[in-house]
Design a protein around this motif. Structure first.
Motif, mmCIF file in Angstrom:
data_model
loop_
_atom_site.group_PDB
_atom_site.id
_atom_site.type_symbol
_atom_site.label_atom_id
_atom_site.label_comp_id
_atom_site.label_asym_id
_atom_site.label_seq_id
_atom_site.Cartn_x
_atom_site.Cartn_y
_atom_site.Cartn_z
ATOM 1 N N VAL A 106 0.924 -1.151 0.064
ATOM 2 C CA VAL A 106 -0.034 0.059 -0.068
ATOM 3 C C VAL A 106 0.957 1.270 0.229
ATOM 4 O O VAL A 106 1.925 1.239 0.868
ATOM 5 C CB VAL A 106 -0.981 0.073 1.286
ATOM 6 N N ASP A 107 0.538 2.100 -0.811
ATOM 7 C CA ASP A 107 1.398 3.407 -1.164
ATOM 8 C C ASP A 107 1.087 4.285 0.194
ATOM 9 O O ASP A 107 0.000 4.726 0.412
ATOM 10 C CB ASP A 107 1.148 3.983 -2.309
ATOM 11 N N TRP A 108 2.283 4.952 0.542
ATOM 12 C CA TRP A 108 2.063 6.105 1.755
ATOM 13 C C TRP A 108 1.077 5.487 2.720
ATOM 14 O O TRP A 108 0.304 6.417 3.207
ATOM 15 C CB TRP A 108 1.548 7.235 1.167
ATOM 16 N N PHE A 109 1.179 4.205 3.397
ATOM 17 C CA PHE A 109 0.282 3.880 4.238
ATOM 18 C C PHE A 109 0.324 4.390 5.651
ATOM 19 O O PHE A 109 -0.654 4.979 6.220
ATOM 20 C CB PHE A 109 0.173 2.478 4.353
ATOM 21 N N LYS A 110 1.497 4.886 6.209
ATOM 22 C CA LYS A 110 1.846 5.585 7.153
ATOM 23 C C LYS A 110 1.184 7.006 7.107
ATOM 24 O O LYS A 110 0.501 7.369 8.213
ATOM 25 C CB LYS A 110 3.335 5.760 7.460
ATOM 26 N N GLY A 111 1.148 7.896 5.961
ATOM 27 C CA GLY A 111 0.326 8.847 5.877
ATOM 28 C C GLY A 111 -1.107 8.624 6.246
ATOM 29 O O GLY A 111 -1.838 9.580 6.691
ATOM 30 N N VAL A 112 -1.834 7.800 5.482
ATOM 31 C CA VAL A 112 -3.303 7.148 6.018
ATOM 32 C C VAL A 112 -3.221 6.854 7.273
ATOM 33 O O VAL A 112 -4.297 7.716 8.014
ATOM 34 C CB VAL A 112 -3.642 6.162 5.016
ATOM 35 N N ASN A 113 -2.440 6.554 8.129
ATOM 36 C CA ASN A 113 -2.551 6.211 9.388
ATOM 37 C C ASN A 113 -2.428 7.472 10.377
ATOM 38 O O ASN A 113 -3.349 7.863 11.205
ATOM 39 C CB ASN A 113 -1.547 5.350 10.180
ATOM 40 N N ASP A 114 -1.445 8.212 9.741
ATOM 41 C CA ASP A 114 -1.405 9.597 10.381
ATOM 42 C C ASP A 114 -2.554 10.600 10.485
ATOM 43 O O ASP A 114 -2.995 11.314 11.401
ATOM 44 C CB ASP A 114 0.052 10.264 10.116
#
Length: 502
Positions: free
Chosen positions: A364-372
């Motif tokens: 999944v692309d940029w998943f950390k950004g989704v979580n944040d």
């Protein structure tokens, strides 16, 4: 079998004999205690027929103690040990005649008589005189009971066959319990043929020899013979007394088969004597004996079925636990353990059948950004959505797993029909997944947060799971480096790389 094994087998058989003696003496509580101590003690390394003989002896003891499920279990285990073996030797004969006894008890009477006759023939070729004597006694006793229910001509033939068996056995066993058992049953055969004077002499001798033991089994048979003799001579009062004693002895040793036979004869004696109350009481005992036999079998069957049900339940729970250990709790997909357990077999079958295996690695692309931006709960919901997209876009039979975090793996195999298409199946599935995620409506899950996309690496070839994963990982890294939201294929099939339209 070595000398130590022979000694161990002899000790086991001696202990089993002690249990049987306690049962025949009417000491059921002591028999149960000793029997429980023996259950876990089957010497290792025994020859198949030796082990089977020990198990079936214990099955007979369990049957006499009314521990029916255990009796059936021990008999089945003993039989399975020798199912493919030709019966040779004394231990084979011992096993067979005891199985015949158990078959008689559960109502397989024709099979019981057949296997008991075979046991005698096998024992005659063996080297253990005592086992042959036991087999002969069992055959003769079975024939005696058959004769009680047959027409006169058939009964005479059965009694004469029984007498021949008893005489042969008495020539082998001149003392001890088996001699007494042969003697008692021999008297019953003689009484059946009308040789009443000799039958009574033997019955009296049986009771005299049985008293010191005491051997309640022999006492029951001796009194039964005297009851039948007095019945034939018309001395019905004395016949009744001996009949009552025989019934009471059979009750004391928990022998339902004897109890049925004796109480039925006692009812007939009381009827002929005009003792209607005694007849009714004996008939009640007959009915109770039959009911006990049926209920015991039903209870045994019920317990066996319950044990089977519990075993199936335990197996299902174990399988469920194993499956749970191999399944990702968040998405419901296989986890890393499940993938590593299942994928190698799938790959082996593909190679063996000449089909092409594929591994699709999804990140999944940029998943950390989704979580944040949306929170971890929303991130978990997004992963569940992606898992559902994978289920929708992959085929039945494809292995889908959550590898770790926001990485997913699909292992699949091509079909002959896939060869007609320009784009290989692994690449096609990967592109369907990428497109479906890109076009998915994320509003309900993430609101206005950045929409997730996926980058995918694809690999193929007759390789191990580790090699395919490494090659797909190289392709995935390339997809990330080239802008994400795209499919890249390992160099060996790079002609099939697909870049999504912008």
């Amino acid at each position: 079998m070595g000398q130590d094994d022979q000694l161990a087998a002899a000790e086991a058989l001696r202990a089993d004999r002690e249990v049987r003696l306690l049962i025949d003496a009417g000491r059921a509580d002591e028999a149960n205690m000793l029997f429980d101590q023996l259950l876990a003690k089957v010497p290792p390394g025994l020859a198949p027929w030796t082990r089977a003989a020990i198990l079936t002896r214990r099955a007979v003891s369990a049957w006499r103690l009314r521990r029916i499920p255990l009796a059936l279990e021990l008999a089945a285990e003993g039989w399975s040990d020798i199912d493919a073996e030709q019966p040779r030797g004394s231990f084979a004969a011992d096993t067979l005649h005891r199985l015949g006894y158990l078959l008689e008890g559960i109502g397989h009477r024709r099979a019981s008589l057949d296997i008991t006759r075979v046991a005698v023939e096998v024992a005659r070729k063996g080297d253990d005189v005592e086992i042959l004597a036991h087999a002969l006694q069992n055959l003769g006793g079975t024939l005696n009971f058959r004769a009680c229910e047959q027409a006169p001509a058939e009964a005479e033939a059965s009694y004469r066959e029984a007498i021949a068996a008893f005489q042969e056995g008495l020539g082998l066993a001149t003392e001890g319990r088996i001699h007494l058992a042969l003697l008692a049953a021999y008297g019953a055969s003689l009484a059946g043929l009308g040789e009443l004077e000799e039958a009574e002499r033997i019955a009296r001798q049986t009771l005299e020899l049985a008293a010191p033991g005491p051997d309640v089994w022999a006492e029951s048979v001796g009194n039964w013979v005297l009851a039948r003799i007095r019945w034939q001579t018309g001395d019905l009062d004395e016949a009744t007394q001996h009949g009552i004693t025989a019934v009471e002895c059979a009750e004391q040793i928990n022998d339902v088969a004897l109890l049925q036979r004796y109480s039925e004869d006692l009812a007939n004696i009381c009827r002929d004597n005009g003792d209607h109350a005694g007849e009714a009481a004996a008939l009640r005992r007959t009915v109770m004996a039959r009911r006990t036999a049926v209920e015991t079998l039903q209870e045994g069957l019920s317990q066996a079925l319950e044990q089977r049900r519990l075993a199936i339940r335990a197996q299902r729970l174990a399988m469920a636990a194993q499956e749970a250990a191999a399944r990702d709790p968040l998405t419901g997909l296989a986890n890393r353990l499940g993938l590593e357990h299942t994928a190698p077999e799938l790959l082996e079958r593909a190679v063996a059948s000449g089909r092409v295996p594929w591994l699709v690695l999804i990140d999944v692309d940029w998943f950390k950004g989704v979580n944040d931006a949306a929170g971890h709960a929303a991130g978990d919901a997004a992963l569940r959505e992606i898992a559902q997209v994978l289920r929708n876009e992959c085929r039945v039979g494809d292995l889908i797993a959550r590898w770790a975090g926001d990485e997913f793996v699909v292992v699949l195999v091509d079909n002959p029909a896939d060869h007609a298409h320009d784009v290989p199946v692994g690449v096609s599935v990967a592109e369907r997944v990428r497109t479906a995620v890109d076009q998915h409506d994320w509003t309900a899950v993430l609101g206005t947060t950045q929409r997730p996309t996926v980058s995918i690496g694809v690999a193929t070839g007759p390789h191990s799971l580790e090699k395919l994963f490494a090659n797909a990982d190289i392709a995935l890294y390339r997809a990330k480096r080239r802008g994400r939201n795209r499919v890249e294929v390992h160099a060996s099939v790079e002609d099939y790389a697909i870049n999504p339209p912008r």
